[in-house]
Design a protein around this motif. Structure first.
Motif, PDB file in Angstrom:
ATOM      1  N   UNK A   1       4.660  -3.102 -13.216  1.00 20.17           N
ATOM      2  CA  UNK A   1       4.769  -2.160 -12.096  1.00 20.17           C
ATOM      3  C   UNK A   1       4.165  -2.756 -10.831  1.00 20.17           C
ATOM      4  N   UNK A   2       3.005  -3.409 -10.980  1.00 19.27           N
ATOM      5  CA  UNK A   2       2.388  -4.039  -9.815  1.00 19.27           C
ATOM      6  C   UNK A   2       3.297  -5.138  -9.255  1.00 19.27           C
ATOM      7  N   UNK A   3       3.910  -5.908 -10.137  1.00 22.60           N
ATOM      8  CA  UNK A   3       4.843  -6.950  -9.690  1.00 22.60           C
ATOM      9  C   UNK A   3       6.018  -6.335  -8.940  1.00 22.60           C
ATOM     10  N   UNK A   4       6.470  -5.181  -9.386  1.00 23.75           N
ATOM     11  CA  UNK A   4       7.576  -4.497  -8.696  1.00 23.75           C
ATOM     12  C   UNK A   4       7.139  -4.018  -7.313  1.00 23.75           C
ATOM     13  N   UNK A   5       5.908  -3.536  -7.193  1.00 30.01           N
ATOM     14  CA  UNK A   5       5.395  -3.155  -5.862  1.00 30.01           C
ATOM     15  C   UNK A   5       5.397  -4.365  -4.925  1.00 30.01           C
ATOM     16  N   UNK A   6       4.979  -5.519  -5.452  1.00 37.37           N
ATOM     17  CA  UNK A   6       4.973  -6.736  -4.631  1.00 37.37           C
ATOM     18  C   UNK A   6       6.393  -7.162  -4.273  1.00 37.37           C
TER      19      UNK A   6
ATOM     20  N   UNK B   1       0.826  -1.210   0.000  1.00 36.55           N
ATOM     21  CA  UNK B   1       0.000   0.000   0.000  1.00 36.55           C
ATOM     22  C   UNK B   1       0.860   1.261   0.000  1.00 36.55           C
ATOM     23  N   UNK B   2       1.902   1.260   0.805  1.00 35.50           N
ATOM     24  CA  UNK B   2       2.784   2.430   0.872  1.00 35.50           C
ATOM     25  C   UNK B   2       3.472   2.684  -0.465  1.00 35.50           C
ATOM     26  N   UNK B   3       3.940   1.622  -1.103  1.00 36.05           N
ATOM     27  CA  UNK B   3       4.607   1.762  -2.395  1.00 36.05           C
ATOM     28  C   UNK B   3       3.672   2.255  -3.481  1.00 36.05           C
TER      29      UNK B   3
ATOM     30  N   UNK C   1       1.513   7.088  -6.641  1.00 33.60           N
ATOM     31  CA  UNK C   1       0.349   7.836  -7.099  1.00 33.60           C
ATOM     32  C   UNK C   1      -0.874   7.010  -7.437  1.00 33.60           C
ATOM     33  N   UNK C   2      -0.888   5.740  -7.078  1.00 33.01           N
ATOM     34  CA  UNK C   2      -2.042   4.895  -7.361  1.00 33.01           C
ATOM     35  C   UNK C   2      -2.955   4.845  -6.140  1.00 33.01           C
TER      36      UNK C   2
END
Length: 153
Positions: free
Chosen positions: A126-131, A75-77, A82-83
């Motif tokens: 990008x989502x994979x990078x957040x994970x 969530x923080x990432x 900006x999402x």
């Protein structure tokens, strides 16, 4: 560094012999903010009626702790990038196995987060990078030898 604690409270039911191993494993977890969680051994470990199936067991709490830590860093990432996230749902699972010494442990935790965004969502990379970043930053996952996989839904 910070320290964290909890009070674990168990009382023997009056009239229970205890030494016959036929006592309730129900107990209470108390946290400094005032939250109280009914806990018990897992019915998979200690048979009913000596466990309380509806209470949280340590194995479930372990899995939830890893999932929750991962989610908070995710969530923080995403927020920093900006999402806007409307919902984060993870149906995490842990698996018991025996290690090379024959000791039972939670050998594998699989996180299966499903994220719902408001407005624009990141692409899959990008989502994979957040994970990936969340997994690297999660100090609970960094504290255990359990294999933790993240399989976004």
């Amino acid at each position: 560094m910070a320290t964290f604690g909890a009070t674990i409270l168990w009382n023997r039911d009056e009239g229970t012999a205890f030494t016959d191993n036929k006592y309730s494993r129900a107990h209470l977890w108390q946290f400094d903010g005032g939250a109280e969680v009914p806990a018990s051994s897992s019915p998979h470990i200690v048979r009913l009626p000596y466990s309380v199936a509806e209470n949280v067991d340590p194995e479930e709490a372990f899995v939830a702790s890893i999932s929750s830590c991962h989610m908070l860093f995710f969530l923080a990432g995403a927020a920093k990038a900006g999402f806007v996230i409307d919902e984060y749902r993870d149906e995490a699972q842990g698996e018991l196995a025996k290690n090379e010494k024959g000791k039972v442990y939670i050998s594998h935790v699989v996180l299966r987060p499903h994220v719902t965004y408001a407005g624009q969502s990141p692409d899959k990379a990008a989502e994979a990078e957040f994970h990936h970043a969340a997994h690297e930053q999660c100090f609970i996952a960094n504290s255990v030898i359990t294999k933790v996989d993240v399989e976004p839904a």
